[in-house]
Design a protein around this motif. Structure first.
Motif, PDB file in Angstrom:
ATOM      1  N   TRP A 117       0.838  -1.206   0.000  1.00 57.95           N
ATOM      2  CA  TRP A 117       0.000   0.000   0.000  1.00 57.95           C
ATOM      3  C   TRP A 117       0.869   1.252   0.000  1.00 57.95           C
ATOM      4  CZ3 TRP A 117      -3.318  -2.295   4.420  1.00 57.95           C
ATOM      5  CH2 TRP A 117      -4.282  -3.130   3.862  1.00 57.95           C
ATOM      6  N   GLU A 118       1.903   1.246   0.828  1.00 58.23           N
ATOM      7  CA  GLU A 118       2.765   2.417   0.902  1.00 58.23           C
ATOM      8  C   GLU A 118       3.467   2.670  -0.430  1.00 58.23           C
ATOM      9  OE1 GLU A 118       3.735   1.649   5.615  1.00 58.23           O
ATOM     10  OE2 GLU A 118       5.316   1.542   4.111  1.00 58.23           O
ATOM     11  N   SER A 119       3.883   1.587  -1.080  1.00 57.83           N
ATOM     12  CA  SER A 119       4.564   1.753  -2.350  1.00 57.83           C
ATOM     13  C   SER A 119       3.623   2.266  -3.425  1.00 57.83           C
ATOM     14  CB  SER A 119       5.183   0.425  -2.798  1.00 57.83           C
ATOM     15  OG  SER A 119       4.167  -0.518  -3.067  1.00 57.83           O
ATOM     16  N   GLU A 120       2.331   1.945  -3.295  1.00 60.09           N
ATOM     17  CA  GLU A 120       1.356   2.417  -4.262  1.00 60.09           C
ATOM     18  C   GLU A 120       0.821   3.803  -3.924  1.00 60.09           C
ATOM     19  OE1 GLU A 120      -1.578  -0.531  -3.980  1.00 60.09           O
ATOM     20  OE2 GLU A 120      -0.545  -1.997  -5.215  1.00 60.09           O
ATOM     21  N   GLY A 121       1.140   4.276  -2.716  1.00 58.81           N
ATOM     22  CA  GLY A 121       0.592   5.555  -2.305  1.00 58.81           C
ATOM     23  C   GLY A 121      -0.873   5.491  -1.956  1.00 58.81           C
ATOM     24  N   LEU A 122      -1.362   4.327  -1.507  1.00 58.23           N
ATOM     25  CA  LEU A 122      -2.777   4.165  -1.189  1.00 58.23           C
ATOM     26  C   LEU A 122      -3.016   4.395   0.290  1.00 58.23           C
ATOM     27  CD1 LEU A 122      -3.551   0.909  -3.202  1.00 58.23           C
ATOM     28  CD2 LEU A 122      -3.933   3.278  -3.897  1.00 58.23           C
ATOM     29  N   PRO A 123      -4.106   5.060   0.659  1.00 61.39           N
ATOM     30  CA  PRO A 123      -4.410   5.234   2.080  1.00 61.39           C
ATOM     31  C   PRO A 123      -4.857   3.930   2.691  1.00 61.39           C
ATOM     32  CG  PRO A 123      -6.214   6.065   0.733  1.00 61.39           C
ATOM     33  CD  PRO A 123      -5.115   5.689  -0.220  1.00 61.39           C
ATOM     34  N   ARG A 124      -4.406   3.651   3.899  1.00 63.46           N
ATOM     35  CA  ARG A 124      -4.760   2.395   4.564  1.00 63.46           C
ATOM     36  C   ARG A 124      -6.137   2.441   5.182  1.00 63.46           C
ATOM     37  NH1 ARG A 124      -0.058   0.090   8.207  1.00 63.46           N
ATOM     38  NH2 ARG A 124      -1.614  -1.552   8.245  1.00 63.46           N
ATOM     39  N   SER A 125      -6.706   3.643   5.359  1.00 65.95           N
ATOM     40  CA  SER A 125      -7.989   3.763   6.036  1.00 65.95           C
ATOM     41  C   SER A 125      -9.174   3.645   5.104  1.00 65.95           C
ATOM     42  CB  SER A 125      -8.068   5.116   6.761  1.00 65.95           C
ATOM     43  OG  SER A 125      -7.904   6.175   5.827  1.00 65.95           O
ATOM     44  N   ARG A 126      -8.932   3.740   3.772  1.00 66.69           N
ATOM     45  CA  ARG A 126     -10.045   3.719   2.840  1.00 66.69           C
ATOM     46  C   ARG A 126      -9.661   2.926   1.600  1.00 66.69           C
ATOM     47  NH1 ARG A 126     -11.879   9.422   0.932  1.00 66.69           N
ATOM     48  NH2 ARG A 126      -9.816   9.288  -0.060  1.00 66.69           N
ATOM     49  N   PRO A 127     -10.416   1.907   1.232  1.00 65.56           N
ATOM     50  CA  PRO A 127     -10.058   1.097   0.079  1.00 65.56           C
ATOM     51  C   PRO A 127     -10.342   1.825  -1.225  1.00 65.56           C
ATOM     52  CG  PRO A 127     -12.149   0.359   0.961  1.00 65.56           C
ATOM     53  CD  PRO A 127     -11.626   1.421   1.897  1.00 65.56           C
ATOM     54  N   GLY A 177      -9.536  -8.049   8.816  1.00 63.89           N
ATOM     55  CA  GLY A 177      -8.109  -8.259   8.681  1.00 63.89           C
ATOM     56  C   GLY A 177      -7.324  -7.485   9.723  1.00 63.89           C
ATOM     57  N   LYS A 178      -5.999  -7.648   9.682  1.00 67.82           N
ATOM     58  CA  LYS A 178      -5.151  -6.952  10.642  1.00 67.82           C
ATOM     59  C   LYS A 178      -5.196  -5.441  10.457  1.00 67.82           C
ATOM     60  CE  LYS A 178      -1.887 -10.778  11.211  1.00 67.82           C
ATOM     61  NZ  LYS A 178      -0.481 -11.223  11.081  1.00 67.82           N
ATOM     62  N   ASP A 179      -5.582  -5.003   9.257  1.00 74.44           N
ATOM     63  CA  ASP A 179      -5.656  -3.578   8.984  1.00 74.44           C
ATOM     64  C   ASP A 179      -7.000  -2.972   9.369  1.00 74.44           C
ATOM     65  OD1 ASP A 179      -6.876  -5.130   7.055  1.00 74.44           O
ATOM     66  OD2 ASP A 179      -6.661  -3.614   5.502  1.00 74.44           O
ATOM     67  N   GLY A 180      -7.912  -3.775   9.925  1.00 73.67           N
ATOM     68  CA  GLY A 180      -9.205  -3.278  10.351  1.00 73.67           C
ATOM     69  C   GLY A 180     -10.260  -3.251   9.270  1.00 73.67           C
ATOM     70  N   ARG A 181      -9.978  -3.791   8.104  1.00 75.31           N
ATOM     71  CA  ARG A 181     -10.949  -3.806   7.016  1.00 75.31           C
ATOM     72  C   ARG A 181     -11.657  -5.151   6.956  1.00 75.31           C
ATOM     73  NH1 ARG A 181      -7.344  -1.142   2.130  1.00 75.31           N
ATOM     74  NH2 ARG A 181      -6.978   0.885   3.103  1.00 75.31           N
ATOM     75  N   TRP A 182     -12.919  -5.088   6.539  1.00 81.71           N
ATOM     76  CA  TRP A 182     -13.707  -6.313   6.414  1.00 81.71           C
ATOM     77  C   TRP A 182     -13.562  -6.848   5.001  1.00 81.71           C
ATOM     78  CZ3 TRP A 182     -16.058  -8.565  10.525  1.00 81.71           C
ATOM     79  CH2 TRP A 182     -16.197  -7.787  11.673  1.00 81.71           C
TER      80      TRP A 182
END
Length: 601
Positions: free
Chosen positions: A80-90, A188-193
């Protein structure tokens, strides 16, 4: 709807990859585009600064610059970090593949804490590690190191939604003698369903059985566990108590339904009146729940009743309104006692003196534990095997197995003719597979069979209903390892000729049928080319005949009407000859599948 065929796409140097969009949020995409959920990312060899970057160029341009690395070697957060994607919102792509962030589910999950069972921690129940050591003797290595990181004590700890019986009933995908399968959400471990599959063991049927020999004290599992019950007093509601069976762990006996005759089942502990029992003055096992009778002026309790007063082995039992018959009278034979919990056998007072038993409870436990052992052993090694995510396991039988969510079945399997599957999409013109595309899609399944055979086992139940398409790419995975056995399992029963070679050949015959079904889009008769366990009348499964390098007549006739180029036909024929050989070489099959995959037009 018109048929779309991208097998001759001018945009890629790797034709033949058509993605039938069988699973509803998956969208079709070109074969040289890699989804954010795909299991590959690339690292540039020239400036290897350990910076993962998703592939953005065509394979033809970067073939010499990149190499594939498993995504599981790095945490998903790094990607996710390498893609520049926010972890809080898919992203929309992730949402289409099953990512869910719902505060409603989070609150519902937090508001339903599990209730502690009165049987937790008792020495009368074997621990999960004891079961693994005793039931996994056939495995070459101890499975503890694979399973330990996946085991959680309750569904609450597994972070699943929903867990209530009423909500789960709406999400049931399959219900059979091997258990039930439900579509659930897992955090998941990231809090997403995310979408997941929960498999529950079959409900234990209660019956009257002849007494089995047992030894006590014993920390081992045994068939006699089906007849051993734990009795724990209800502290706030004396003289009632709870009953659980040693073969099923902390599941307790309860009344299901409110008719004059209700069913009995083993269920999770919730402390309700339907789970409370007492022995009355006439030696009847009486529930605290009132029975609904035609006479509303009197209150009648439910009792454990032998249906039809049949004093014979295998007689069914139910919960019935108390009537004073001998088929409702029982003795509680105490085997051992620890603190307030007693280990008892429940003996009928009828002439046969048979015992209240959970039918096949010990066998259900063994089958499910072995499936967990096989999955945890191989799923991290092979991409063609469904991934095991969590195991809910406290005592006795594992309460639930959580696996990744897959798409449609390849074929109808053991279901009805109108079962939604990939073959149905092909017949309706919604999908198309050339031999090359079919080989590419099923290559991972062949590698799973090769891994199982190398370790000395056979799958033993491969059919198109156990091969499912992935949600994120046009590739298939194998599910349901409940029938996996040693390769020489059938030799003692059917004869020495039915050795490991014959068992492994049957796996490859079944794979050949799945491969041919994808190409021709037709449901084929499995038993004509695979044979059965009880007979060898099928020529291609017979262990006695060393036949020439020819194909079955049905397969040869299909090849005649197949419209493909000459080069592809020759490689297809070589692959089929390898699959129907007298002694199938696993490496040779995988190599020929790969040759067909890279075949140039």
């Amino acid at each position: 709807m018109c048929t779309v065929d991208v097998s001759r796409s001018p945009l890629t140097g790797f034709p033949d990859r058509f993605l039938p969009w069988a699973a509803a949020p998956v969208m079709p995409r070109w074969p040289n585009r890699v989804s954010k959920q795909e299991d590959l990312y690339t690292i540039e060899k020239k400036n290897c600064a350990s910076r993962p970057r998703l592939r953005s160029r065509s394979r033809a341009k970067c073939r010499d610059e990149v190499h594939a690395v498993s995504l599981r070697s790095l945490p998903r957060a790094k990607v996710w970090e390498s893609e520049g994607l926010p972890r809080s919102r898919p992203t929309p792509v992730e949402s289409g593949l099953g990512f869910r962030t719902s505060p409603v589910r989070v609150e519902a999950w937090r508001e339903t804490p599990p209730r502690a069972s009165p049987f937790d921690g008792t020495e009368f129940l074997a621990k999960p590690k004891d079961h693994l050591r005793l039931l996994s003797k056939d495995l070459a290595a101890s499975p503890e190191r694979w399973v330990a990181r996946l085991v959680v004590p309750t569904k609450q700890h597994a972070k699943l939604w929903p867990t209530q019986e009423e909500e789960l009933a709406k999400r049931c995908l399959f219900n059979g003698w091997q258990g039930s399968v439900y579509d659930v959400d897992a955090m998941g471990k990231d809090g997403r369903w995310r979408k997941a599959i929960m498999k529950l063991p079959p409900e234990g049927r209660l019956a009257l059985k002849d007494a089995m020999t047992y030894r006590w004290p014993s920390s081992e599992t045994m068939a006699a566990d089906d007849q051993l019950w734990l009795r724990s007093p209800c502290a706030e509601d004396a003289p009632y108590f709870f009953l659980c069976n040693r073969s099923l762990g902390t599941q307790v006996l309860e009344v299901r339904g409110r008719a004059e005759a209700a069913s009995l089942r083993m269920s999770e502990f919730d402390g309700s009146d339907r789970q409370k029992w007492m022995v009355d003055g006439e030696s009847r096992l009486t529930s605290k729940l009132d029975a609904s009778t035609s006479s509303s002026c009197s209150r009648v309790k439910y009792c454990i009743d032998v249906i039809g007063a049949r004093d014979e082995n295998g007689a069914s039992v139910c919960a019935y309104a108390a009537n004073g018959g001998w088929n409702q009278r029982w003795d509680m034979e105490v085997v051992d006692k620890a603190s307030s919990i007693e280990l008892v056998r429940i003996v009928s007072k009828m002439a046969g003196q048979r015992l209240l038993t959970v039918e096949n409870g010990d066998q259900m436990r063994k089958d499910m534990i072995m499936e967990i052992c096989y999955l945890s052993r191989w799923c991290h090694l092979e991409q063609g095997l469904v991934q095991l995510q969590k195991v809910v396991w406290n005592h006795g039988v594992p309460e639930a197995i959580v696996e990744e969510r897959l798409g449609k079945q390849l074929g109808k399997g053991t279901g009805s003719d109108d079962k939604a599957c990939i073959l149905q999409d092909i017949r309706q013109g919604l999908a198309f597979y050339s031999p090359r595309a079919a080989a590419r899609s099923l290559l991972a399944v062949a590698q799973v069979l090769r891994r199982i055979h190398r370790d000395g086992f056979v799958y033993n139940d491969l059919h198109d209903g156990n091969i499912l398409r992935r949600l994120d790419m046009d590739s298939y995975k194998v599910i349901d390892l409940g029938s996996v056995t040693r390769a020489g399992r059938w030799a003692p029963e059917l004869g020495e000729a039915y050795d490991s070679r014959w068992s492994q050949n049957r796996d490859w015959r079944a794979f050949a049928l799945a491969f041919l079904e994808l190409i021709w889009g037709r449901q084929l008769d499995m038993w004509r080319l695979v044979g059965t366990n009880s007979s060898g009348e099928c020529r291609w499964s017979s262990p006695f005949e060393v036949y020439a390098l020819t194909l079955p007549e049905d397969v040869e006739a299909m090849l005649v009407v197949t419209a493909i180029d000459w080069a592809q036909m020759q490689r297809l024929r070589l692959l089929l000859l390898a699959l129907f050989a007298y002694r199938v070489d696993d490496d040779d099959v995988c190599r020929k599948l790969w040759d067909l995959t890279v075949c140039q037009w």
